[in-house]
Enzyme design. Structure first.
Site, PDB file in Angstrom:
ATOM      1  N   GLN A  56     -46.546 -12.170  20.930  1.00 49.43           N
ATOM      2  CA  GLN A  56     -46.599 -13.425  20.483  1.00 49.43           C
ATOM      3  C   GLN A  56     -45.213 -14.098  21.119  1.00 49.43           C
ATOM      4  O   GLN A  56     -44.390 -13.629  21.345  1.00 49.43           O
ATOM      5  CB  GLN A  56     -46.090 -13.143  18.933  1.00 49.43           C
ATOM      6  N   SER A  93     -46.200  -5.601  21.846  1.00 46.11           N
ATOM      7  CA  SER A  93     -46.340  -5.703  20.471  1.00 46.11           C
ATOM      8  C   SER A  93     -47.915  -5.699  20.268  1.00 46.11           C
ATOM      9  O   SER A  93     -48.806  -5.060  20.596  1.00 46.11           O
ATOM     10  CB  SER A  93     -45.487  -6.951  19.907  1.00 46.11           C
ATOM     11  N   LEU A  94     -48.356  -7.124  19.796  1.00 49.95           N
ATOM     12  CA  LEU A  94     -49.688  -7.371  19.488  1.00 49.95           C
ATOM     13  C   LEU A  94     -50.459  -7.172  20.858  1.00 49.95           C
ATOM     14  O   LEU A  94     -51.595  -6.841  20.957  1.00 49.95           O
ATOM     15  CB  LEU A  94     -50.019  -8.929  19.143  1.00 49.95           C
ATOM     16  N   ARG A 112     -53.407  -7.802  10.593  1.00 52.44           N
ATOM     17  CA  ARG A 112     -51.827  -7.379  10.928  1.00 52.44           C
ATOM     18  C   ARG A 112     -51.136  -8.659  10.911  1.00 52.44           C
ATOM     19  O   ARG A 112     -49.846  -8.431  10.439  1.00 52.44           O
ATOM     20  CB  ARG A 112     -52.040  -6.886  12.600  1.00 52.44           C
ATOM     21  N   HIS A 156     -41.031  -5.505  13.567  1.00 44.97           N
ATOM     22  CA  HIS A 156     -40.559  -4.418  14.116  1.00 44.97           C
ATOM     23  C   HIS A 156     -39.199  -3.999  13.408  1.00 44.97           C
ATOM     24  O   HIS A 156     -38.233  -3.608  14.216  1.00 44.97           O
ATOM     25  CB  HIS A 156     -40.245  -4.526  15.694  1.00 44.97           C
ATOM     26  N   GLN A 174     -45.875   1.303  15.156  1.00 49.44           N
ATOM     27  CA  GLN A 174     -45.143   0.149  16.109  1.00 49.44           C
ATOM     28  C   GLN A 174     -44.935  -1.104  14.996  1.00 49.44           C
ATOM     29  O   GLN A 174     -44.125  -1.784  15.455  1.00 49.44           O
ATOM     30  CB  GLN A 174     -46.466  -0.295  16.921  1.00 49.44           C
TER      31      GLN A 174
END
Length: 311
Positions: free
Chosen positions: A9, A92-93, A117, A201, A249
């Site tokens: 992102q 991440s994503l 998500r 996170h 995660q």
């Protein structure tokens, strides 16, 4: 040896992937598949929409994955398969994009998972309660110490260990604001709040982790064609661990710096950033200047990448 890495992102821009879709039918098919999976024309938003709407977590996550997969399909059309990489990794994503690119997840399932998500992460904490901030010119240990000092009974964690001079902290807004001031006092080059809508996170994302555990239980995951370097482990992991690690995660740190170091230690000499932007390439260079980097996000990039292998 090379790694294919997939952005997270923040890389989103209006128009991303449009040239790929125009040049490669297989790339256009990815956007069509994502639109169908989500039951809406996300591609219209990506190509001609409002950046504020695209930046919403629920939209940005599947949109960035679609752009990465479109670039991967364009590479495949030029004769470059995922097996040209020794490892895949994503920020991440981007880890979901890496799994889709390596055949572990279908594009449709990945799009649906990322929509869930994104919505779960947004809904886990009311807007204004959480925040994230980037600390520049501080290593991970120094940033962790700042976060611990700033917490004062609230949540403040080192969320993203991006490179030796860039760490993101996440948690309750008041604690993150304190972290910015503490970091400045301790000599950070810059410390500032990030324009994000939730404290990603961090332990505040626990409800989102629970939602992802349920969502992942319902999808079929194959072994990736090449090994995945997982964010929370910073090393290549076994296929049967991946679903569990994707849940971890959500609340765990993105150990990107260590992941890059692991890749280099495993013999990787170059990375290809597949999709939107060049942010990961910059981080990789700051971790290890000896690693060659290549951004693959436009038709010209795709052709140049394919030619580099053919040569």
């Amino acid at each position: 040896m090379r790694a294919f890495v997939f952005p997270g992102q923040g890389a989103q821009t209006i128009g991303m992937g449009k040239a790929l879709a125009d040049a490669y039918p297989a790339a256009k098919a990815v956007f069509d598949e994502v639109d169908e999976a989500l039951g809406e024309t996300l591609s219209d938003l990506i190509w001609t929409g409002d950046i504020g709407d695209l930046t919403l977590t629920r939209n940005a996550q599947p949109a960035l994955m679609a752009t990465s997969l479109a670039a991967m399909r364009a590479l495949e059309a030029e004769g470059v398969s995922i097996e040209a990489a020794s490892f895949v990794a994503g920020h991440s994503l981007g880890e979901y994009s890496a799994l889709a690119a390596s055949g572990a997840l279908s594009v449709a399932d990945t799009a649906r998972l990322l929509r869930i998500r994104g919505e779960a992460m947004q809904e886990a904490v009311p807007v204004g309660v959480g925040a994230m901030a980037v600390l520049l010119g501080m290593d991970f240990e120094a940033a962790q110490a700042v976060a611990e000092e700033a917490a004062q009974g609230e949540v403040c964690q080192a969320a993203n260990d991006n490179d030796p001079s860039q760490v993101v902290v996440s948690g309750h807004k008041a604690a993150v604001v304190r972290a910015v001031e503490i970091a400045k006092a301790k000599g950070a080059k810059r410390a500032m709040l990030l324009p994000v809508s939730a404290p990603f996170h961090s332990s505040l994302m626990a409800p989102a982790a629970e939602a992802m555990a349920g969502a992942l239980a319902d999808v079929t995951m194959s072994a990736p064609a090449v090994p995945l370097i997982a964010n929370v482990r910073a090393e290549a992991v076994d296929a049967d661990e991946i679903k569990t690690l994707l849940v971890e995660q959500v609340t765990g740190s993105v150990r990107w710096r260590e992941s890059v170091q692991w890749m280099a230690g495993a013999g990787v000499t170059e990375s290809w950033e597949i999709g939107a932007g060049k942010a990961l390439s910059g981080m990789i260079k700051r971790v290890d200047r000896s690693l060659a980097t290549r951004a693959v996000g436009t038709p010209d990039d795709v052709r140049a990448a394919a030619e580099s292998l053919a040569g």
